[in-house]
Scaffold this active site. Structure first.
Site, PDB file in Angstrom:
ATOM      1  NE  ARG A  21      -3.692  -2.374   2.159  1.00 34.13           N
ATOM      2  CZ  ARG A  21      -4.627  -2.722   3.015  1.00 34.13           C
ATOM      3  NH1 ARG A  21      -4.914  -1.935   4.039  1.00 34.13           N
ATOM      4  NH2 ARG A  21      -5.281  -3.845   2.844  1.00 34.13           N
ATOM      5  NE  ARG A  31      -1.003   4.602   9.044  1.00 39.57           N
ATOM      6  CZ  ARG A  31      -2.303   4.313   8.873  1.00 39.57           C
ATOM      7  NH1 ARG A  31      -2.742   3.988   7.677  1.00 39.57           N
ATOM      8  NH2 ARG A  31      -3.141   4.350   9.882  1.00 39.57           N
ATOM      9  CD  GLU A  84      -8.480  -1.715  10.265  1.00 37.44           C
ATOM     10  OE1 GLU A  84      -8.661  -0.483  10.301  1.00 37.44           O
ATOM     11  OE2 GLU A  84      -8.537  -2.392   9.234  1.00 37.44           O
ATOM     12  CB  SER A 103     -11.104  -4.573   8.176  1.00 35.43           C
ATOM     13  OG  SER A 103     -12.213  -3.761   7.920  1.00 35.43           O
ATOM     14  NE  ARG A 111      -1.838  -2.139  11.203  1.00 37.59           N
ATOM     15  CZ  ARG A 111      -2.768  -1.241  10.873  1.00 37.59           C
ATOM     16  NH1 ARG A 111      -4.030  -1.414  11.259  1.00 37.59           N
ATOM     17  NH2 ARG A 111      -2.443  -0.175  10.163  1.00 37.59           N
TER      18      ARG A 111
END
Length: 430
Positions: free
Chosen positions: A265, A280, A352, A355, A394
């Site tokens: 990403r 991130r 998070e 999801s 994560r």
RNA sequence: GGAGAGGUGGCCGAGUGGUUGAAGGCGCAGCACUGGAAAUGCUGUUUAGGGCAACUUAACGAGGGUUCGAAUCCCUCCCUCUCCGCCA
């Protein structure tokens, strides 16, 4: 993609539900639809006559008439006139249809009726919380990147040299931990009924359009400039697209897949945020769960999907909460989403880690993924769902922080010990 | 990268520019036959758009063109396969 028929038949309802996300105006779209149908009517009448002429001429010639006869000649004349008229109508219709398609592709999914109304993430609703008893009480908790660097298992600085910021290199026990997590998560999800796939992670524009990343979010993905290929931002895209343009027999449903893939990403627009650590990154690993189901079952399938993701956190004894996203925070393609947020002690917040979304027929419509019920006329769109089970990086961050001990070492969660062949990560561990 | 072959319905596979949305087969569904089944026979079986309906339009990899009429002829592009080269 929304159903143009639904928009046509119940415009107020569609408009209202879109507005619960943010401002959208479906008026231009409805006007286009109206124009298109008028044009279509005229065009198909002309074509009907043209087909008729074609048949007549054929019959007469076959019956032995001279092609130069006046009767045939005048039919040909009429045919030519129709062709001229069509050559004006067709481009118009095509152009309008392309416009409509563009507008439709830019419209997000309708939030489900049960999705809480709200403008932003502050109005998301916590629906469950698990594992309070595992929240570490140590006051001197360190952020995971400090633990990782002092244990010598994470290296960010050298990764900048190799690539850029927002990349990491895992070393020794760090790499082993990542690999163990991947294996552990896959084993669990396979046991839960998901069939593992390893899809391509360079994917084409059509695939990204079907799942909804394109056309609106082009700046979020890495693109290979010389080819029509992008780096997959999530395995959701290649796995969902495995069935694009297919008609699946109803008996084949539901289809469950899990996939381990790296994800890429660009994180455009998040320059200041989460600049340190594993939270991130431009490249990270994820186990993704993807379901293709009969529409009548998608709600219960969604609940089950969330449980499958939760099971990993529970097995690792990581404290988390379940958040239901409100209409304003819902992803573009999703009708309903639960986020799982894991406790990160250094930040004192939940972050998070998964999801889980129900896209209903939104992606299926964009990708034409349908199923056929024997004896029933026509086809229906499947419902697609997906969720992380889980984001691996994560998860590692959460383990490093939640399992750290006062002496700087990190305990290995019990469920992982057999995978990692050790029960504690110490400095110099390799 | 070089040379060649090919892309037709759920699948296999025909297809001469003229009622071909597409033969034939497989598969599937229904009916008949049977005590029941197998075998056999008959019938049906693509998708999408418009219309209350009768009906109508579109689609043979994609896009253009020729023609009254294109799966069929011409052009461009995409993809797949085979052989050679290179390569993990």
């Amino acid at each position: 993609m929304l159903d143009i028929k639904q928009i046509r038949e119940t415009p107020q309802i569609v408009q209202e539900r879109l507005n619960s996300r943010s401002d959208y105006d479906i008026q231009p779209l409805m006007q286009l639809d109206q124009q298109i149908r008028e044009l279509e009517g005229m065009r198909s009448q002309l074509q009907a006559r043209s087909n008729e002429i074609g048949k007549l001429v054929g019959q007469k010639i076959k019956a032995g008439l001279n092609p130069q006869q006046p009767e045939i000649h005048s039919l040909r004349e009429e045919g030519n006139q129709i062709k001229t008229q069509l050559s004006e109508l067709e481009p118009q219709e095509k152009d309008l249809k392309a416009q409509l398609e563009t507008l439709l592709l830019a419209l997000p999914n309708l939030p489900s009726a049960s999705t809480p109304i709200g403008e932003s993430e502050t109005e998301n609703v916590e629906v469950n919380r698990w594992g309070d008893e595992y929240i570490p009480q140590n006051p001197d908790i360190l952020p995971h990147w400090e633990i990782g660097e002092s244990l010598g298992i994470l290296n960010f600085e050298r990764s900048v040299k190799v690539a850029q910021s927002r990349f990491v290199t895992l070393i020794g026990a760090g790499a082993a931990l990542e690999r163990a997590l991947i294996q552990f998560m896959l084993d669990r999800q396979i046991a839960a009924g998901y069939v593992e796939v390893m899809p391509p992670i360079l994917i084409n524009t059509q695939s990204l359009t079907a799942t909804g990343q394109l056309p609106k979010f082009a700046e979020e993905s890495f693109k290979c400039a010389d080819d029509d290929l992008w780096l997959a931002p999530t395995a959701e895209v290649p796995v969902t697209n495995l069935y694009r343009n297919e008609i699946i027999a109803a008996e084949e449903l539901p289809i469950y897949h899990c996939a381990y893939t790296p994800c890429f990403r660009r994180e455009a627009g998040s320059y200041g945020r989460d600049t340190r650590g594993l939270i991130r990154l431009h490249q990270f690993n994820k186990i993704e769960l993807v379901k293709f189901v009969h529409p009548s079952t998608s709600e219960q399938e969604h609940q089950q999907l969330v449980q499958n993701a939760e099971a990993i956190l529970q097995a690792l004894q990581l404290p988390y909460r379940v958040i239901e996203l409100c209409t304003g925070d819902l992803g573009f393609s999703s009708a309903k989403t639960y986020d799982l947020e894991v406790w990160l002690p250094s930040a004192g917040t939940y972050r998070e880690i998964s999801s889980c979304s129900n896209f209903m027929d939104f992606q299926a419509r964009r990708g034409s993924i349908r199923f056929k019920e024997a004896g029933k006329k026509g086809t229906q769109f499947v419902h697609t769902l997906n969720g992380s089970g889980l984001a691996v990086g994560r998860t590692m961050a959460a383990i490093l922080e939640n399992y750290q001990q006062p002496n700087g070492t990190v305990r290995v969660p019990q469920a992982l010990q057999s995978y990692l062949k050790r029960d504690v990560l110490t400095n110099g561990a390799s």
